[in-house]
Enzyme design. Sequence first.
Site, short mmCIF file in Angstrom:
data_model
loop_
_atom_site.label_atom_id
_atom_site.label_comp_id
_atom_site.label_asym_id
_atom_site.label_seq_id
_atom_site.Cartn_x
_atom_site.Cartn_y
_atom_site.Cartn_z
CB SER A 198 -0.90 0.00 1.23
OG SER A 198 -1.75 1.12 1.21
CD GLU A 199 -1.28 3.97 -2.93
OE1 GLU A 199 -1.22 2.71 -2.87
OE2 GLU A 199 -2.19 4.59 -3.51
CG ASN A 200 -0.88 3.90 3.51
OD1 ASN A 200 -0.99 2.97 2.71
ND2 ASN A 200 -1.48 3.89 4.67
#
Lengths: 233, 233, 227, 227
Positions: free
Chosen positions: C60-62
């Site tokens: 997940s890009e976070n």
Amino acid sequence: MIDKRVKSIAEAMQGIKDGSTVMFGGFGAVGHPAHLIDGLIEQGAKDLTLVGNNAGSGRVEPLVRLLAAGRVRKIICSFPRSAGSVVFDELHKAGKLELELVPQGTLAERIRAAGAGIPAFYTPTAYGTALAEGKEVREINGRHYLLEHAIRADVALVEAYQADRWGNLTYKLSGRNFNPIMAMAASLTIVQSQHMVELGDIGPEDVHTPGVFVQRVVHVPYGGPASNLATAG
Amino acid sequence: MIDKRVKSIAEAMQGIKDGSTVMFGGFGAVGHPAHLIDGLIEQGAKDLTLVGNNAGSGRVEPLVRLLAAGRVRKIICSFPRSAGSVVFDELHKAGKLELELVPQGTLAERIRAAGAGIPAFYTPTAYGTALAEGKEVREINGRHYLLEHAIRADVALVEAYQADRWGNLTYKLSGRNFNPIMAMAASLTIVQSQHMVELGDIGPEDVHTPGVFVQRVVHVPYGGPASNLATAG
Amino acid sequence: MTATAARAPATAEGVKPWSRAQAAARLAQDIPEGWCVNLGIGFPLLVSNFVKGREVIFQSENGIIGMGGLATAETIEPWLVNAGKQNVNLVKGASIVHHADSFGMIRGGHIDLCVLGAFEVAADGDFANWTTSLTDGVPAVGGAMDLAVGAKRLWIIMDHTSKDGRPKLLERCDLPLTAPKAVTRVYTNLAVLDVGPQGFEVLDMAPGLTMEELQAKTGAPLRRKAS
Amino acid sequence: MTATAARAPATAEGVKPWSRAQAAARLAQDIPEGWCVNLGIGFPLLVSNFVKGREVIFQSENGIIGMGGLATAETIEPWLVNAGKQNVNLVKGASIVHHADSFGMIRGGHIDLCVLGAFEVAADGDFANWTTSLTDGVPAVGGAMDLAVGAKRLWIIMDHTSKDGRPKLLERCDLPLTAPKAVTRVYTNLAVLDVGPQGFEVLDMAPGLTMEELQAKTGAPLRRKAS
């Protein structure tokens, strides 16, 4: 003795000037220094440029109230519009809030670059799109890249999970997000931390942000971000 | 099941081709994958370009034996010459080993850039010096910078302290140095690890290199680098 | 196709379009064990339900590598959300990085596959998924442009046509691009298509569908993938 | 000046040059509590002996923030070395970062002070400390160029003259530069000098030394610092 702890949010926010560029951490509510932004509303600085991932939602949260109070001239972010970003939408449509829309990875890298003394870099992201407008294009080894510049801030507002008196920080899980790179990119990094720990309690290999990057720490044991169990796609 | 563990150093080194660019971690002996370099000598690849901080000292350590065996065409490093770098000095003087001398911070940033998809960046380091020769200069906000390009590798040789079957790694203390960024910058990242642990034993916040960057792990419990208590300045 | 991917009802012509779950399951079949995969918000996220039994690492890009499913009241951890800000679980072997490192991983080519939704996909791999207008209202871009250029493969999962029946697979995109020449494969409720050197190549179709019917719903020439 | 910094013997003319330890102690006096300081290998490293009782954070470019003194047989930790590859201790509050983060900290202006040695320092702040020749033998550069441009302040500590008595403080450097216009202050065995807008400004001199004597050993005009 080095002691970056301050006693109150008001003390933490002292000296922020009109016209400042202010970064705020967080991805949605997680790792977002909402109490410091509340403190910024109280503190009174205006004509601000904000740098963060989101532009808030609803009408109650501090970030939105800061916008609604007309204190922000411009916002640099990747995801201003989301379900409930009503205040941002209203202000932007009315021409009262300038937006610099930046792809999320470019935003992160521009912030990191400022902290790391890199004034500009090339990235493949957004080449050939509307967000490339006005940007220098360069071909390197047959591929096209955009030149992007570092984003420095006067102030970074950061949420940590643990902090010690040197300003060494840890973040909890995905609360890390933009916080470590923003802490590096500002002249004045102000931290709200869930927990205050003794110097040495955070092991040397476990420090996420060395205290060198931090100027002020205030203890804000608010208990954590609101949960979101929604399963909607 | 994802399982990046291999049974032997020979297996770990399989497929490295002549002409490869090979990075090696370590700052001096600490965090240096000496056993993998020994494996590279055995494996036989030649015409190599090496990327690392140092060029070895004495005549016994694997890095020096790899050089002495005539297997290296070029080395990219910041600190080739030190007390005891006799083999490097001999080969370089004889015109048998090309050197690209790079300031240590620029070396680290160029490696990190490769791993992070940044093809080139500007840095103030080395502007106005002999090491700026042939490099593009750009003025940004009144200061001068050099354009520097990413350094990618075919293979990175890394020393870790702990590894699991996904290739998640930790490094011990200053053994971290170049290892995490090199792990990101190569197509094939090969790790020698002091300890093998079960998946999940390294907490999610404690992983220094996510396994995504790692292709092969071999268990080399050699006990740690030699100590240096010398107090000489 | 797993048992949990309920079939969509057959159409009048006897064609049985795939449901969203079926399309997601079809895509999931093509993900080999060991890949690191980033799934966009919404339709793409359904894919994670159909890789059970294989170790696929969801990023997940976070800053999460090794995301599990959505959290429940029992497993909830307030400091752990996915890119859609929903609370999620971690799997064993997960790790956390900051945003610059996460996008370094993405842009640096370390993600094997990114699956996104789209408004339009063109025959040369151009696609548009971030805004329907640059003038009407305020667009948000998020991480889509970084994912599109950075992942080793970009697959799109979407309905084959818009709600009003217009093709979403086109010769050229009309909407502002997310990235040029980025898409390598498209999964819809009607077909699976590669973006080849000469345009769309059909790999698979929903049961009962003919090439002619599929072509009628597509705004660019189709050919069968040479097998 | 602390008791542990032994005095150098007086010269024939009654001048008492500072010893290396005294020069290091003199420099250490000017480091306020709370600074983050990077010390070069050799002479500069002596400075760390003279900040006892104040919290000064020593950074080492191989990724240590909060370095203590050199390790002893009792405290040795094989995986912990300084920039000179000597085993060192950590202080409470120390942290470890990788090389790109360490030099990000350096280049990004987060180090309050860097202290390096030098072969030559010029009146405009140019300095040379990495090689005496680009053609004779192989130079090594290490982290000096990054430290020189990145730290908020660059102070040089060195002997005032070379071993054969030639000035090391010059109008212009002859040797290849480490960085142009980087040095802000110089500590020698004879004096403490700022690099001001008009050149070297004398802040302090070794006991018994006159401005004329100091000028005779210096290759650029000196003036007293206006107080």
